[in-house]
Scaffold this active site. Structure first.
Site, PDB file in Angstrom:
ATOM      1  N   LYS A 261       0.852  -1.200   0.000  1.00  0.00           N
ATOM      2  CA  LYS A 261       0.000   0.000   0.000  1.00  0.00           C
ATOM      3  C   LYS A 261       0.886   1.247   0.000  1.00  0.00           C
ATOM      4  O   LYS A 261       1.677   1.463   0.913  1.00  0.00           O
ATOM      5  CB  LYS A 261      -0.913   0.007   1.237  1.00  0.00           C
ATOM      6  CG  LYS A 261      -1.679   1.325   1.434  1.00  0.00           C
ATOM      7  CD  LYS A 261      -2.616   1.280   2.646  1.00  0.00           C
ATOM      8  CE  LYS A 261      -3.224   2.664   2.935  1.00  0.00           C
ATOM      9  NZ  LYS A 261      -4.093   2.667   4.130  1.00  0.00           N
ATOM     10  N   ASP A 266      -2.801  10.294   3.403  1.00  0.00           N
ATOM     11  CA  ASP A 266      -4.183   9.867   3.632  1.00  0.00           C
ATOM     12  C   ASP A 266      -4.902  10.908   4.486  1.00  0.00           C
ATOM     13  O   ASP A 266      -4.806  10.898   5.710  1.00  0.00           O
ATOM     14  CB  ASP A 266      -4.193   8.497   4.326  1.00  0.00           C
ATOM     15  CG  ASP A 266      -5.602   7.984   4.573  1.00  0.00           C
ATOM     16  OD1 ASP A 266      -6.558   8.571   4.034  1.00  0.00           O
ATOM     17  OD2 ASP A 266      -5.734   6.968   5.295  1.00  0.00           O
ATOM     18  N   LYS A 273     -10.124  12.810   8.345  1.00  0.00           N
ATOM     19  CA  LYS A 273      -9.520  12.468   9.633  1.00  0.00           C
ATOM     20  C   LYS A 273      -9.402  13.710  10.498  1.00  0.00           C
ATOM     21  O   LYS A 273      -9.157  14.796   9.977  1.00  0.00           O
ATOM     22  CB  LYS A 273      -8.093  11.926   9.412  1.00  0.00           C
ATOM     23  CG  LYS A 273      -8.003  10.548   8.824  1.00  0.00           C
ATOM     24  CD  LYS A 273      -6.548  10.103   8.745  1.00  0.00           C
ATOM     25  CE  LYS A 273      -6.411   8.762   8.053  1.00  0.00           C
ATOM     26  NZ  LYS A 273      -7.033   7.641   8.786  1.00  0.00           N
ATOM     27  N   ASP A 284       1.623   6.512   5.263  1.00  0.00           N
ATOM     28  CA  ASP A 284       0.647   5.508   4.832  1.00  0.00           C
ATOM     29  C   ASP A 284       1.115   4.772   3.571  1.00  0.00           C
ATOM     30  O   ASP A 284       0.341   4.071   2.931  1.00  0.00           O
ATOM     31  CB  ASP A 284      -0.708   6.207   4.601  1.00  0.00           C
ATOM     32  CG  ASP A 284      -1.893   5.299   4.835  1.00  0.00           C
ATOM     33  OD1 ASP A 284      -1.708   4.236   5.465  1.00  0.00           O
ATOM     34  OD2 ASP A 284      -3.005   5.649   4.390  1.00  0.00           O
ATOM     35  N   ASP A 343     -12.260   7.026   3.967  1.00  0.00           N
ATOM     36  CA  ASP A 343     -11.013   6.802   4.702  1.00  0.00           C
ATOM     37  C   ASP A 343     -10.599   5.323   4.671  1.00  0.00           C
ATOM     38  O   ASP A 343      -9.499   4.966   5.091  1.00  0.00           O
ATOM     39  CB  ASP A 343     -11.167   7.291   6.150  1.00  0.00           C
ATOM     40  CG  ASP A 343      -9.834   7.493   6.839  1.00  0.00           C
ATOM     41  OD1 ASP A 343      -8.803   7.468   6.135  1.00  0.00           O
ATOM     42  OD2 ASP A 343      -9.833   7.674   8.067  1.00  0.00           O
ATOM     43  N   GLU A 345      -9.573   3.729   2.229  1.00  0.00           N
ATOM     44  CA  GLU A 345      -9.086   3.844   0.859  1.00  0.00           C
ATOM     45  C   GLU A 345      -8.015   2.798   0.542  1.00  0.00           C
ATOM     46  O   GLU A 345      -7.870   2.382  -0.603  1.00  0.00           O
ATOM     47  CB  GLU A 345      -8.525   5.252   0.622  1.00  0.00           C
ATOM     48  CG  GLU A 345      -7.049   5.493   1.039  1.00  0.00           C
ATOM     49  CD  GLU A 345      -6.785   5.288   2.525  1.00  0.00           C
ATOM     50  OE1 GLU A 345      -7.742   5.353   3.319  1.00  0.00           O
ATOM     51  OE2 GLU A 345      -5.616   5.041   2.892  1.00  0.00           O
ATOM     52  N   ARG A 347      -7.719  -0.361   1.184  1.00  0.00           N
ATOM     53  CA  ARG A 347      -8.228  -1.635   0.663  1.00  0.00           C
ATOM     54  C   ARG A 347      -8.658  -1.503  -0.797  1.00  0.00           C
ATOM     55  O   ARG A 347      -8.652  -2.479  -1.537  1.00  0.00           O
ATOM     56  CB  ARG A 347      -9.375  -2.127   1.558  1.00  0.00           C
ATOM     57  CG  ARG A 347     -10.542  -1.195   1.613  1.00  0.00           C
ATOM     58  CD  ARG A 347     -11.454  -1.512   2.790  1.00  0.00           C
ATOM     59  NE  ARG A 347     -10.893  -1.079   4.071  1.00  0.00           N
ATOM     60  CZ  ARG A 347     -11.471  -1.302   5.242  1.00  0.00           C
ATOM     61  NH1 ARG A 347     -12.627  -1.954   5.303  1.00  0.00           N
ATOM     62  NH2 ARG A 347     -10.908  -0.889   6.344  1.00  0.00           N
TER      63      ARG A 347
HETATM   64  N1  BES Z   1      -4.177   4.596   6.867  1.00  0.00           N
HETATM   65  C1  BES Z   1      -5.275   4.293   7.713  1.00  0.00           C
HETATM   66  C2  BES Z   1      -4.929   3.283   8.809  1.00  0.00           C
HETATM   67  C3  BES Z   1      -3.942   3.724   9.835  1.00  0.00           C
HETATM   68  C4  BES Z   1      -4.371   4.199  11.062  1.00  0.00           C
HETATM   69  C5  BES Z   1      -2.586   3.600   9.619  1.00  0.00           C
HETATM   70  C6  BES Z   1      -3.461   4.565  12.024  1.00  0.00           C
HETATM   71  C7  BES Z   1      -1.678   3.979  10.569  1.00  0.00           C
HETATM   72  C8  BES Z   1      -2.099   4.451  11.784  1.00  0.00           C
HETATM   73  C9  BES Z   1      -6.423   3.714   6.874  1.00  0.00           C
HETATM   74  O1  BES Z   1      -6.506   4.169   5.578  1.00  0.00           O
HETATM   75  C10 BES Z   1      -7.681   4.108   7.570  1.00  0.00           C
HETATM   76  O2  BES Z   1      -7.949   5.270   7.613  1.00  0.00           O
HETATM   77  N2  BES Z   1      -8.405   3.129   8.085  1.00  0.00           N
HETATM   78  C11 BES Z   1      -9.617   3.405   8.762  1.00  0.00           C
HETATM   79  C12 BES Z   1     -10.605   2.344   8.377  1.00  0.00           C
HETATM   80  C13 BES Z   1     -11.992   2.632   8.822  1.00  0.00           C
HETATM   81  C14 BES Z   1     -12.529   3.829   8.079  1.00  0.00           C
HETATM   82  C15 BES Z   1     -12.846   1.426   8.574  1.00  0.00           C
HETATM   83  C16 BES Z   1      -9.322   3.352  10.259  1.00  0.00           C
HETATM   84  O3  BES Z   1      -8.501   2.557  10.693  1.00  0.00           O
HETATM   85  O4  BES Z   1      -9.923   4.136  10.984  1.00  0.00           O
HETATM   86 ZN    ZN Z   2      -4.793   4.829   4.695  1.00  0.00          ZN
HETATM   87 MN    MN Z   3      -7.643   5.978   5.442  1.00  0.00          MN
END
Ligand code: BES
Ligand code: ZN
Ligand code: MN
Length: 495
Positions: A261, A266, A273, A284, A343, A345, A347
């Site tokens: 990834k 992000d 966020k 990210d 968010d 994204e 996946r």
């Molecule tokens: N890049 C984030 C995940 C992340 C969180 C990486 C903290 C490093 C530290 C990912 O794209 C994300 O935002 N995931 C969301 C998923 C949710 C919307 C289902 C998350 O973890 O909140």
């Molecule tokens: Zn992300």
């Molecule tokens: Mn995200």
């Protein structure tokens, strides 16, 4: 930097620093006793008075020490000998070497308590030494005019062993160099390391290491029907890239593939966020950085395997052209996806990159992604979550991590998670309910891996350190690159 071993006694080794790794047990082993005798029992006195206890990662600098050839002596604790393992050893070594990097042009000699050399094979000790010496000066302050640390001039390991360690030193140097690269990529900011800049960087490094490279731009991504990856990218002013890197170290055999990834920033998109969670989202792309490190290391170590690495490089932004909540998009494999959270994204990017890997013949496929905060909630900041589509591949990865002292932990993948992604209007939605978020993310990915043995690694925790400690700076950590290289190495050995 010159990295070597010597059979000379540490007491007679000329250097600016002699780093002495010491156990906290009552009676330190031969090497330490030898140095202590040369300095008139000063170490024993420090221990008696409790001024140096040799606890894990405790350091004490002694300047202008008489009786040894080195100018200064740096004592580093490794804790008790029964708690000694590769991870504690590596951390202590890093503590010592990083301390010496605070000055320019340092010559460093390193010696260990015999307990270390007795509990770890000589080749492991030598490789870890070379890795650590190579990484020691790499910090997060890459944009400072005056960096806090400087590369060592030479690092010499005092070790008496009959087995040859030259190849271990070389391996350690290769792996350490690529760990440094991964850390630096992760630490680079989103205005500096754009998808395009990342792709160019990857192509240059690949060319230098004999790795084939192909970079797919917008038109090619459209032709390849990568609607999920493109949906994420469409909100950014910066064009996306998909990089394919190929190392053909063998003419036949299993096709290995790694997908990373590479979200260079992000913001969360319209599911924006909060500032506090967004500030580190330049990182990210750690999965892509680690995947790049793995293929370069595989080539430099000339591993006799066939490996393809895919980097999905995009930026997740907000704008008049960004993808929206409720949009339905079509992924490369035809799956339609209803967007319930912009968010989620990663996946989407991974979906198309995974399908592309499978279409290009991947047989044993892994992916690395900073995919979910939920995985960090579950496992903390130092452990990679392992999600098995294939049990035997998971076992190989867990064994490799064990070998190098990184932490992998298998997560459940029961069938009842999959229906949580059902949509009323499309084949699926891109997020499930709150609970089990790391698993539903993995279940989402699984839909795009049919035809290959597949394991997903969620590295959101271990790839990044929020704060500094003695053995590493804040920022990119390069975890779990060592495990991935060990896995590929094991695969090569068993083929
Ligand atoms: N890049 C984030 C995940 C992340 C969180 C990486 C903290 C490093 C530290 C990912 O794209 C994300 O935002 N995931 C969301 C998923 C949710 C919307 C289902 C998350 O973890 O909140
Ligand atoms: Zn992300
Ligand atoms: Mn995200």
């Amino acid at each position: 930097m010159n990295i070597e071993t010597t059979k000379q006694s540490p007491a007679t080794c000329k250097a600016d620093w002699l780093i002495l790794l010491t156990i906290s047990d009552e009676t330190p082993g031969g090497t330490v006793a030898e140095v202590d005798a040369a300095i008139g029992g000063r170490l024993a006195t420090l221990r008696e008075r409790g001024e140096f206890r040799a606890e894990k990662n405790e350091t004490l600098s002694l300047y202008q020490v008489d009786g040894i050839a080195a100018a200064n002596l740096l004592l580093v604790g490794v804790g008790s000998s029964d708690g000694l393992n590769l991870r504690t050893f590596r951390q202590a070594l890093q503590c010592g070497l990083r301390t010496c990097c605070q000055r320019k042009d340092q010559l460093v000699a390193v010696a260990f308590d015999n307990a270390v050399t007795d509990s770890l094979p000589a080749s492991v000790v030598a490789q870890t030494f070379a890795e650590s010496a190579t990484i020691a000066a790499t910090d997060a302050d890459i944009y400072r005019r005056k960096p806090a640390r400087h590369e060592l001039t030479a690092a010499t390991l005092c070790m008496v062993t009959d087995s040859p360690v030259d190849s271990a030193l070389q391996r350690g140097t290769v792996i350490g160099t690529r760990c440094s690269m991964v850390k630096q990529l992760v630490n680079r900011t989103a205005n500096d390391l754009t998808p395009e800049a990342f792709a160019t960087f990857a192509a240059t490094e690949a060319a230098n290491s004999g790795v084939e490279v192909e970079v797919l731009h917008q038109d090619r991504l459209e032709e390849e029907r990568m609607g999920a990856l493109l949906a994420v990218a469409q909100g950014s002013a910066l064009p996306p890239r998909l990089v394919r890197l190929t190392w053909n170290g063998a003419d036949s055999g299993t096709e290995y593939a790694i997908v990373g990834k590479g979200v260079t920033f992000d913001s969360g998109g319209y599911s924006i966020k909060p500032s506090d969670s967004m500030v580190s989202m330049k990182a990210d792309m750690a999965g892509a950085a680690t995947a790049l490190g793995a293929v370069l290391a595989a080539a430099e170590l000339k591993l006799p395997i066939r490996l393809n690495v895919y980097l999905g490089l995009v930026e997740n932004m907000i704008s008049g052209s960004a993808y929206r909540l409720g949009d339905v998009i079509t992924a490369r494999n035809g799956t339609t996806i209803e967007i319930h959270n912009t968010d989620a994204e990663g996946r989407l990017v991974m979906a198309d990159a995974l399908a592309y890997a499978v279409d290009n013949g991947a047989e044993k496929l892994i992916d690395m992604a900073t995919l979910t905060g939920a995985c960090v909630v579950a496992l903390g900041e130092e452990i990679t979550g392992v999600f098995a589509g294939c049990e035997s591949l998971q076992a190989d990865l867990v064994a490799a991590a064990e070998q190098v002292g990184e932490y992998f932990w298998p997560m459940p993948m029961h069938d009842h998670f999959a229906p949580l992604l059902k949509s009323k209007v499309a084949d699926c939605r891109n997020v499930g309910p709150r609970w089990g978020g790391a698993v539903t993310a993995a279940k989402f990915l699984q839909q795009f891996t049919e035809g290959a043995d597949w394991v997903h690694l969620d590295i959101a925790g271990p790839s990044w350190a929020d704060s500094a400690n003695g053995w590493q700076d804040a920022g990119g950590t390069a975890d779990p690159l060592r495990s991935i290289v060990a896995w590929l190495d094991n695969a090569a050995a068993s083929s």
